[in-house]
Design an enzyme around this catalytic site. Structure first.
Site, mmCIF file in Angstrom:
data_model
loop_
_atom_site.group_PDB
_atom_site.id
_atom_site.type_symbol
_atom_site.label_atom_id
_atom_site.label_comp_id
_atom_site.label_asym_id
_atom_site.label_seq_id
_atom_site.Cartn_x
_atom_site.Cartn_y
_atom_site.Cartn_z
ATOM 1 N N ILE A 144 0.965 -1.673 0.401
ATOM 2 C CA ILE A 144 -0.223 -0.085 -0.442
ATOM 3 C C ILE A 144 1.127 1.949 0.466
ATOM 4 O O ILE A 144 0.355 2.106 -0.656
ATOM 5 C CB ILE A 144 -0.952 0.037 1.457
ATOM 6 C CG1 ILE A 144 -2.067 -1.266 1.262
ATOM 7 C CG2 ILE A 144 -1.945 1.072 1.171
ATOM 8 C CD1 ILE A 144 -2.963 -1.393 2.455
ATOM 9 N N TYR A 172 -2.976 -7.768 16.505
ATOM 10 C CA TYR A 172 -3.453 -7.304 15.567
ATOM 11 C C TYR A 172 -4.174 -5.733 15.445
ATOM 12 O O TYR A 172 -3.805 -5.066 15.406
ATOM 13 C CB TYR A 172 -3.388 -7.575 14.227
ATOM 14 C CG TYR A 172 -2.866 -7.024 12.930
ATOM 15 C CD1 TYR A 172 -1.797 -5.998 12.632
ATOM 16 C CD2 TYR A 172 -4.569 -7.167 11.665
ATOM 17 C CE1 TYR A 172 -2.494 -5.032 11.255
ATOM 18 C CE2 TYR A 172 -4.861 -6.160 10.518
ATOM 19 C CZ TYR A 172 -3.177 -5.535 10.489
ATOM 20 O OH TYR A 172 -3.137 -4.766 9.203
HETATM 21 N N1 NAP Z 1 -2.477 -5.904 4.028
HETATM 22 C C1 NAP Z 1 -3.465 -5.784 3.785
HETATM 23 O O1 NAP Z 1 -4.452 -7.040 3.414
HETATM 24 C C2 NAP Z 1 -4.119 -5.013 4.422
HETATM 25 C C3 NAP Z 1 -5.438 -4.572 5.364
HETATM 26 C C4 NAP Z 1 -5.363 -3.565 6.678
HETATM 27 C C5 NAP Z 1 -4.300 -3.203 7.039
HETATM 28 N N2 NAP Z 1 -3.300 -3.110 6.903
HETATM 29 C C6 NAP Z 1 -2.512 -2.378 7.056
HETATM 30 O O2 NAP Z 1 -1.106 -1.435 6.093
HETATM 31 C C7 NAP Z 1 -0.367 -1.437 6.285
HETATM 32 C C8 NAP Z 1 0.887 -1.183 4.654
HETATM 33 O O3 NAP Z 1 1.029 -3.140 4.967
HETATM 34 P P1 NAP Z 1 0.243 -3.430 3.149
HETATM 35 O O4 NAP Z 1 -0.392 -4.997 3.200
HETATM 36 O O5 NAP Z 1 1.007 -2.349 2.361
HETATM 37 O O6 NAP Z 1 1.657 -4.958 3.872
HETATM 38 P P2 NAP Z 1 3.096 -4.525 3.028
HETATM 39 O O7 NAP Z 1 3.432 -4.909 1.906
HETATM 40 O O8 NAP Z 1 4.442 -5.589 4.501
HETATM 41 O O9 NAP Z 1 3.972 -3.112 3.591
HETATM 42 C C9 NAP Z 1 4.522 -2.550 5.073
HETATM 43 C C10 NAP Z 1 5.828 -1.723 4.826
HETATM 44 O O10 NAP Z 1 5.994 -1.220 6.322
HETATM 45 C C11 NAP Z 1 7.013 -1.547 6.564
HETATM 46 N N3 NAP Z 1 7.805 -1.879 8.040
HETATM 47 C C12 NAP Z 1 7.011 -3.323 8.781
HETATM 48 N N4 NAP Z 1 8.040 -3.496 9.912
HETATM 49 C C13 NAP Z 1 8.567 -1.541 9.901
HETATM 50 C C14 NAP Z 1 9.196 -1.342 11.025
HETATM 51 N N5 NAP Z 1 9.215 -2.252 12.459
HETATM 52 N N6 NAP Z 1 9.553 -0.126 10.690
HETATM 53 C C15 NAP Z 1 9.991 0.750 9.071
HETATM 54 N N7 NAP Z 1 8.762 -0.250 8.762
HETATM 55 C C16 NAP Z 1 8.976 -1.365 8.830
HETATM 56 C C17 NAP Z 1 7.736 -2.877 5.722
HETATM 57 O O11 NAP Z 1 8.955 -2.631 5.527
HETATM 58 P P3 NAP Z 1 9.762 -4.353 5.142
HETATM 59 O O12 NAP Z 1 9.506 -4.193 3.539
HETATM 60 O O13 NAP Z 1 11.101 -3.769 5.860
HETATM 61 O O14 NAP Z 1 8.686 -5.296 5.977
HETATM 62 C C18 NAP Z 1 6.804 -2.170 4.464
HETATM 63 O O15 NAP Z 1 8.201 -0.989 4.106
HETATM 64 C C19 NAP Z 1 -0.214 -1.065 7.785
HETATM 65 O O16 NAP Z 1 -0.171 -1.216 8.196
HETATM 66 C C20 NAP Z 1 -1.318 -3.067 7.349
HETATM 67 O O17 NAP Z 1 -1.425 -3.288 9.118
HETATM 68 C C21 NAP Z 1 -2.773 -4.035 5.174
#
Ligand code: NAP
Length: 241
Positions: free
Chosen positions: A16, A144
């Site tokens: 995202i 979570y």
């Molecule tokens: N995908 C879904 O279905 C979904 C649904 C609801 C909400 N969300 C929320 O959307 C947001 C983005 O998630 P996404 O689905 O796009 O997942 P993603 O592709 O795993 O992206 C998460 C990002 O956060 C970074 N991150 C994780 N831990 C970190 C830390 N300790 N310090 C700095 N950066 C960190 C990751 O870095 P790395 O690449 O190094 O891991 C990555 O760049 C999150 O807040 C998640 O909870 C996602």
């Protein structure tokens, strides 16, 4: 001459965050992405044509340093970086709980705090990335969900606190979105297709969302000058069930 708008997207190297950085750049923002892995950030920043800064969300010093990069003001902070830890209640340890809250709640709060002056300079806004899991519970998701519930609660109170200073605070609340996060949950590869199918069947639109579809709502919130304290769902209709 109008000043170019600036945006910081945490976790901008993936999913995202990456899609949001791409969309903001397309709409003329000067974008910085942050993340914890320099190699991943370098690759994403080169692909996107944006700036990057390494910042671990659990490390307050990193967040101070990141915020110091915006002395001339910030129009948009997207608190997107987050981790999803799904596990049975018995598996939780104090360290796991603390880390999840540090990354998903404390980090965004400290970063927002450190950027208040920069946001105020530009009458900027903050968009936090929450989750529909706050209202649609799932087994093994208590930690979570608790962190995202805290984000929603923060948004409402902070929006009231910062409205007099001209800073808006909102959130998007995505449902199931097709990002690398799914791969980080530790689900065995052979079980994934069936699980995704089962989850898709429960979504009125019968499919996962795409990261770009969340990015579009983040941009809309950034542009919506009379919206603050709002939590907009992006979930293919789950909220109507
Ligand atoms: N995908 C879904 O279905 C979904 C649904 C609801 C909400 N969300 C929320 O959307 C947001 C983005 O998630 P996404 O689905 O796009 O997942 P993603 O592709 O795993 O992206 C998460 C990002 O956060 C970074 N991150 C994780 N831990 C970190 C830390 N300790 N310090 C700095 N950066 C960190 C990751 O870095 P790395 O690449 O190094 O891991 C990555 O760049 C999150 O807040 C998640 O909870 C996602």
């Amino acid at each position: 001459m109008t000043q170019q708008k600036t945006a910081l997207v945490t976790g901008g190297n993936s999913g995202i965050g990456f899609a949001t950085a791409a969309l903001l750049k397309k709409h003329g923002y000067l974008v910085t992405i942050s993340g914890r892995s320099e190699a991943a950030l370098l690759e994403a920043a080169a692909q996107l044509g944006v700036d990057h800064a390494v910042a671990e969300m659990a490390n307050p010093e990193h967040l101070e340093r990141l915020a110091a990069g915006f002395p001339h003001g910030l129009d948009l902070l997207v608190n997107n970086a987050g981790i999803a830890q799904f596990m049975p209640m018995e598996a939780h340890t104090a360290a796991i709980i603390d880390h999840c809250f540090q990354v998903n709640v404390r980090g965004p709060m400290l970063l927002t705090q450190a950027l208040l002056g920069s946001l105020e300079q530009r009458s900027g806004s903050v968009v936090n990335v929450s989750s529909i899991i706050v209202e649609n519970g799932k087994p093994h998701a208590s930690l979570y969900a608790a962190t995202k519930g805290a984000v929603d609660a923060m948004v409402r109170s902070l929006a009231l606190e910062l409205a007099p200073r001209g800073i808006r605070v909102n959130a998007v609340s995505p449902g199931a979105i097709e990002t690398p996060m799914v791969d980080k949950l530790g689900i065995p590869d052979e079980l994934k297709p069936a699980l995704i199918q089962e989850q898709s069947n429960a979504i009125p639109m019968k499919r996962f969302g795409q990261p770009r579809e969340v990015a579009e709502v983040i941009l809309a919130l950034a542009k919506s000058s009379y919206v603050t304290g709002a939590i907009w769902k992006v979930d293919g209709g789950v909220n109507a069930c």
